[in-house]
Design a protein around this motif. Structure first.
Motif, PDB file in Angstrom:
ATOM      1  N   THR A 167       5.880  -5.074 -13.417  1.00 29.06           N
ATOM      2  CA  THR A 167       5.786  -5.340 -11.986  1.00 29.06           C
ATOM      3  C   THR A 167       4.345  -5.145 -11.562  1.00 29.06           C
ATOM      4  O   THR A 167       3.490  -4.737 -12.363  1.00 29.06           O
ATOM      5  CB  THR A 167       6.726  -4.434 -11.178  1.00 29.06           C
ATOM      6  OG1 THR A 167       6.773  -4.892  -9.812  1.00 29.06           O
ATOM      7  CG2 THR A 167       6.258  -2.984 -11.186  1.00 29.06           C
ATOM      8  N   ILE A 168       4.054  -5.426 -10.299  1.00 30.57           N
ATOM      9  CA  ILE A 168       2.695  -5.316  -9.773  1.00 30.57           C
ATOM     10  C   ILE A 168       2.762  -4.808  -8.339  1.00 30.57           C
ATOM     11  O   ILE A 168       3.708  -5.118  -7.606  1.00 30.57           O
ATOM     12  CB  ILE A 168       1.975  -6.679  -9.840  1.00 30.57           C
ATOM     13  CG1 ILE A 168       0.487  -6.541  -9.495  1.00 30.57           C
ATOM     14  CG2 ILE A 168       2.648  -7.712  -8.945  1.00 30.57           C
ATOM     15  CD1 ILE A 168      -0.324  -7.804  -9.787  1.00 30.57           C
ATOM     16  N   GLY A 169       1.781  -4.001  -7.946  1.00 33.96           N
ATOM     17  CA  GLY A 169       1.786  -3.491  -6.580  1.00 33.96           C
ATOM     18  C   GLY A 169       0.556  -2.670  -6.269  1.00 33.96           C
ATOM     19  O   GLY A 169      -0.286  -2.407  -7.128  1.00 33.96           O
ATOM     20  N   GLY A 170       0.470  -2.262  -5.000  1.00 33.88           N
ATOM     21  CA  GLY A 170      -0.633  -1.440  -4.532  1.00 33.88           C
ATOM     22  C   GLY A 170      -0.126  -0.222  -3.789  1.00 33.88           C
ATOM     23  O   GLY A 170       1.049   0.146  -3.885  1.00 33.88           O
ATOM     24  N   ALA A 171      -1.009   0.405  -3.021  1.00 35.20           N
ATOM     25  CA  ALA A 171      -0.692   1.668  -2.361  1.00 35.20           C
ATOM     26  C   ALA A 171       0.533   1.560  -1.451  1.00 35.20           C
ATOM     27  O   ALA A 171       1.368   2.477  -1.393  1.00 35.20           O
ATOM     28  CB  ALA A 171      -1.905   2.149  -1.568  1.00 35.20           C
ATOM     29  N   ASN A 172       0.659   0.450  -0.723  1.00 33.31           N
ATOM     30  CA  ASN A 172       1.786   0.296   0.200  1.00 33.31           C
ATOM     31  C   ASN A 172       3.127   0.178  -0.516  1.00 33.31           C
ATOM     32  O   ASN A 172       4.185   0.321   0.101  1.00 33.31           O
ATOM     33  CB  ASN A 172       1.590  -0.933   1.081  1.00 33.31           C
ATOM     34  CG  ASN A 172       0.472  -0.746   2.088  1.00 33.31           C
ATOM     35  OD1 ASN A 172       0.060   0.380   2.374  1.00 33.31           O
ATOM     36  ND2 ASN A 172      -0.044  -1.839   2.631  1.00 33.31           N
ATOM     37  N   TYR A 173       3.069  -0.105  -1.819  1.00 33.57           N
ATOM     38  CA  TYR A 173       4.299  -0.324  -2.574  1.00 33.57           C
ATOM     39  C   TYR A 173       4.568   0.786  -3.592  1.00 33.57           C
ATOM     40  O   TYR A 173       5.417   0.626  -4.466  1.00 33.57           O
ATOM     41  CB  TYR A 173       4.264  -1.681  -3.271  1.00 33.57           C
ATOM     42  CG  TYR A 173       4.563  -2.824  -2.325  1.00 33.57           C
ATOM     43  CD1 TYR A 173       5.851  -3.325  -2.187  1.00 33.57           C
ATOM     44  CD2 TYR A 173       3.560  -3.363  -1.526  1.00 33.57           C
ATOM     45  CE1 TYR A 173       6.135  -4.343  -1.306  1.00 33.57           C
ATOM     46  CE2 TYR A 173       3.826  -4.385  -0.643  1.00 33.57           C
ATOM     47  CZ  TYR A 173       5.114  -4.874  -0.532  1.00 33.57           C
ATOM     48  OH  TYR A 173       5.393  -5.887   0.358  1.00 33.57           O
TER      49      TYR A 173
ATOM     50  N   GLY B  82       5.765  -1.681 -17.790  1.00 34.96           N
ATOM     51  CA  GLY B  82       4.381  -1.943 -17.405  1.00 34.96           C
ATOM     52  C   GLY B  82       4.222  -2.067 -15.908  1.00 34.96           C
ATOM     53  O   GLY B  82       5.047  -2.685 -15.234  1.00 34.96           O
ATOM     54  N   VAL B  83       3.169  -1.467 -15.368  1.00 32.58           N
ATOM     55  CA  VAL B  83       2.838  -1.576 -13.942  1.00 32.58           C
ATOM     56  C   VAL B  83       1.393  -2.024 -13.828  1.00 32.58           C
ATOM     57  O   VAL B  83       0.493  -1.439 -14.444  1.00 32.58           O
ATOM     58  CB  VAL B  83       3.031  -0.241 -13.203  1.00 32.58           C
ATOM     59  CG1 VAL B  83       2.534  -0.351 -11.760  1.00 32.58           C
ATOM     60  CG2 VAL B  83       4.497   0.180 -13.212  1.00 32.58           C
ATOM     61  N   VAL B  84       1.165  -3.075 -13.058  1.00 37.28           N
ATOM     62  CA  VAL B  84      -0.187  -3.549 -12.764  1.00 37.28           C
ATOM     63  C   VAL B  84      -0.538  -3.074 -11.357  1.00 37.28           C
ATOM     64  O   VAL B  84       0.138  -3.428 -10.393  1.00 37.28           O
ATOM     65  CB  VAL B  84      -0.269  -5.082 -12.843  1.00 37.28           C
ATOM     66  CG1 VAL B  84      -1.694  -5.557 -12.574  1.00 37.28           C
ATOM     67  CG2 VAL B  84       0.220  -5.578 -14.198  1.00 37.28           C
ATOM     68  N   CYS B  85      -1.569  -2.258 -11.240  1.00 45.42           N
ATOM     69  CA  CYS B  85      -1.992  -1.714  -9.944  1.00 45.42           C
ATOM     70  C   CYS B  85      -3.188  -2.482  -9.423  1.00 45.42           C
ATOM     71  O   CYS B  85      -4.145  -2.723 -10.164  1.00 45.42           O
ATOM     72  CB  CYS B  85      -2.340  -0.232 -10.070  1.00 45.42           C
ATOM     73  SG  CYS B  85      -0.892   0.862 -10.139  1.00 45.42           S
ATOM     74  N   ILE B  86      -3.156  -2.819  -8.136  1.00 41.44           N
ATOM     75  CA  ILE B  86      -4.224  -3.621  -7.556  1.00 41.44           C
ATOM     76  C   ILE B  86      -5.164  -2.779  -6.691  1.00 41.44           C
ATOM     77  O   ILE B  86      -6.046  -3.336  -6.026  1.00 41.44           O
ATOM     78  CB  ILE B  86      -3.654  -4.794  -6.733  1.00 41.44           C
ATOM     79  CG1 ILE B  86      -2.797  -4.267  -5.575  1.00 41.44           C
ATOM     80  CG2 ILE B  86      -2.870  -5.736  -7.622  1.00 41.44           C
ATOM     81  CD1 ILE B  86      -2.365  -5.349  -4.598  1.00 41.44           C
ATOM     82  N   ASP B  87      -4.971  -1.460  -6.676  1.00 40.88           N
ATOM     83  CA  ASP B  87      -5.929  -0.577  -6.009  1.00 40.88           C
ATOM     84  C   ASP B  87      -5.922   0.778  -6.704  1.00 40.88           C
ATOM     85  O   ASP B  87      -5.018   1.095  -7.487  1.00 40.88           O
ATOM     86  CB  ASP B  87      -5.653  -0.440  -4.509  1.00 40.88           C
ATOM     87  CG  ASP B  87      -4.237   0.017  -4.196  1.00 40.88           C
ATOM     88  OD1 ASP B  87      -3.782   1.003  -4.806  1.00 40.88           O
ATOM     89  OD2 ASP B  87      -3.587  -0.606  -3.345  1.00 40.88           O
ATOM     90  N   GLU B  88      -6.941   1.576  -6.413  1.00 40.70           N
ATOM     91  CA  GLU B  88      -7.123   2.828  -7.131  1.00 40.70           C
ATOM     92  C   GLU B  88      -6.085   3.876  -6.766  1.00 40.70           C
ATOM     93  O   GLU B  88      -5.711   4.703  -7.600  1.00 40.70           O
ATOM     94  CB  GLU B  88      -8.535   3.349  -6.886  1.00 40.70           C
ATOM     95  CG  GLU B  88      -9.613   2.460  -7.507  1.00 40.70           C
ATOM     96  CD  GLU B  88     -11.014   2.960  -7.244  1.00 40.70           C
ATOM     97  OE1 GLU B  88     -11.146   3.991  -6.540  1.00 40.70           O
ATOM     98  OE2 GLU B  88     -11.968   2.335  -7.730  1.00 40.70           O
TER      99      GLU B  88
END
Length: 541
Positions: free
Chosen positions: A127-133, A155-161
């Protein structure tokens, strides 16, 4: 007499040598036939299957590789194509038959069976996500762990730190990939009309999937707003189990780029390479790119923008829709965009809150229909609510007065709010709880919201009974006792009188701004517009 004896002797000798010749010839042919068969057997073995060593090589990208923040996945389609030549297979599939023929006639396969029983590689759930998720990513990982799926296959794809730090600290053994700075200098980032978030989501999704397919893994990819209620793979039943791609339908002949199962092949490698390349060039919506490939097999649609990808497609030899993929059962894999009438608590395999704006509103809507797939949701929370159901047609001024009182009490007590508005069957009904109260606004205040049926599900699913406490003649001075007094603290749910809360002065509670005013109402404004479902007021990528 002698002549007769000589004739008989000559004839017998001829028969004898002829027999010997036949026997010798037969033996020579047998030997040749055996050697030839052995050669064919060896050749057939090489063509039909990769041995275990090959599989190990293809799966050599490990958790450490994925966790490296500096290492980018090397997307090499040429390697991928070599792994998926027509007469070889990364998956152990027998490939002597024409793959298009297998897809079109089913190759004797029966309906309603799991996909690709012949696949011997690894299946990765991504999956993929950022802080809001982050809450959604937590649900994703915890749900898969509860289904006994190995950490190394998640697996997790993160789009922010912030997302990366959270996932790395909470789940050090899963595959984590950051996709943050990779967009620097791209045409997508330079396009002022496209957010960096959208660039990271689309390009990060395509590259991460490609990275797994290239090394021989199958990928079960879902957006962060997909929630599983049954084992993601074991619950799948398909019409044709010989395909390389299984997708969720959006209805009307369209398919969703947020839930699919892909096996390594020429078709899937070309598909995700195409999406990455074309989106990077012209930022065409990934959903459109996905559907154009599936329905039109492209054929020069994007030649002016992506000639390399077009040539790749022409070389692929795609069988043609619908033989390259199959859509999953829409009744088992719910898509909220279809705006169907859903039976509350129906037994679905997965629910996709697509086209509902706002991460918290997505989750709240799914909770209202199907509840949470996690046991701890029902065992760890205590709630506050009203003693009576709220009329969904109640005026907004009254609703805001009630909600501001509950928000204040929730802050003091640390409890979740259970809003007693009955759930309707239509997902886009504006009288739904999640269409009346903004879960995203409450979430921004640190307030957790649970579904109206929370306690019924806690009892029916996990045998947790509710110890409730009804309070009358409540005043603002009484709030100091709610979090400290044992009488209130031990209650599972505290229920307040409608009249008591409505009679309180809003300013007493203080707002969410520094001057104690409220920045906005707690109710949904119901924006008008074409985009998605306009359920409430959350944001969309």
């Amino acid at each position: 007499m002698r002549t007769k004896i000589l004739i008989v002797f000559i004839f017998a000798s001829a028969l004898f040598f002829a027999s010997i010749n036949i026997l010798l010839t037969s033996r020579i042919l047998d030997v040749f036939r055996d050697d030839n068969n052995n050669a064919k057997s060896d050749s057939s073995s090489e063509l039909a299957y990769y041995d275990d060593e090959d599989i190990v090589v293809k799966n050599e990208m490990n958790v450490e590789d994925m966790n490296s923040t500096n290492a980018e996945i090397r997307v090499d389609v040429e390697i991928g194509m070599q792994l998926a030549q027509p007469n070889t297979s990364t998956t152990g599939r027998v490939v002597n038959d024409d793959p298009c023929k297998i897809r079109k006639d089913g190759h004797g396969l029966k309906n309603n069976e799991p996909p690709r029983k012949d696949f011997r590689g690894r299946l990765v759930y991504m999956t993929i996500g950022g802080a809001n998720y982050i809450p959604h990513l937590e649900i994703f990982v915890q749900t898969l762990i509860n289904f006994d799926i190995k950490h190394g296959d998640i697996g997790v794809v993160c789009i922010d730190e912030k997302c990366s730090r959270h996932i790395r600290d909470a789940y050090p053994n899963i595959m984590l990939q950051e996709y943050i700075h990779q967009i620097n200098g791209t045409s997508c980032q330079r396009n002022a009309e496209i957010s960096d978030v959208r660039c990271r989501v689309t390009m990060g999704k395509a590259e991460s999937i490609l990275g797994r397919l290239i090394v021989g893994d199958a990928v079960y990819f879902v957006d962060a707003d997909v929630f599983f209620y049954r084992h993601p793979f074991e619950s799948i039943r398909v019409q044709n189990a010989a395909l390389d791609l299984y997708v969720q339908t959006d209805g009307h002949g369209n398919y969703n780029f947020g839930l699919f199962l892909a096996y390594p092949s020429k078709i899937t490698l070309g598909l995700f390479q195409h999406i990455k390349d074309v989106f990077d060039r012209n930022q065409r919506w990934d959903q459109i790119l996905f559907n154009d490939w599936l329905k039109k097999a492209i054929n020069n649609v994007y030649e002016e923008n992506n000639k390399a990808s077009t040539r790749l497609i022409e070389k692929d030899g795609i069988c043609g829709a619908p033989y390259d993929f199959e859509e999953l059962d829409m009744h088992k894999y719910v898509n909220t965009m279809l705006k169907k009438t859903y039976q509350v608590d129906s037994k679905v395999a997965a629910a996709h809150a697509t086209c509902i704006e706002g991460s918290a509103t997505k989750w709240y809507a799914i909770l209202c229909f199907f509840g949470s797939p996690l046991k701890q949701h029902y065992l760890e929370r205590k709630t506050i609510t009203l003693q009576e159901d709220i009329d969904p047609e109640e005026d907004k001024a009254t609703l805001n007065s009630l909600m501001r009182a509950l928000i204040y009490i929730a802050r003091v007590t640390g409890r979740s709010i259970r809003i007693p508005i009955p759930v309707k069957q239509k997902i886009d009904d504006l009288q739904q709880p999640f269409a009346i109260i903004s879960a995203d606004y409450l979430g921004s205040l640190g307030i957790d919201v649970v579904e109206p049926q929370f306690w019924e599900r806690a009892k029916n699913r996990f045998n947790r009974s509710r110890q409730e406490l009804k309070i009358y003649n409540f005043t603002i001075r009484d709030t100091q006792y709610l979090a400290s007094n044992d009488k209130y603290f031990t209650a599972d749910e505290i229920q307040f009188s409608f009249e008591d809360l409505r009679g309180l002065v809003n300013s007493t509670f203080g707002g969410d701004l520094e001057d104690r005013r409220w920045s906005r109402n707690a109710t949904c404004p119901h924006r008008q517009g074409w985009w998605c479902m306009n359920i409430c007021d959350g944001s969309h990528f």
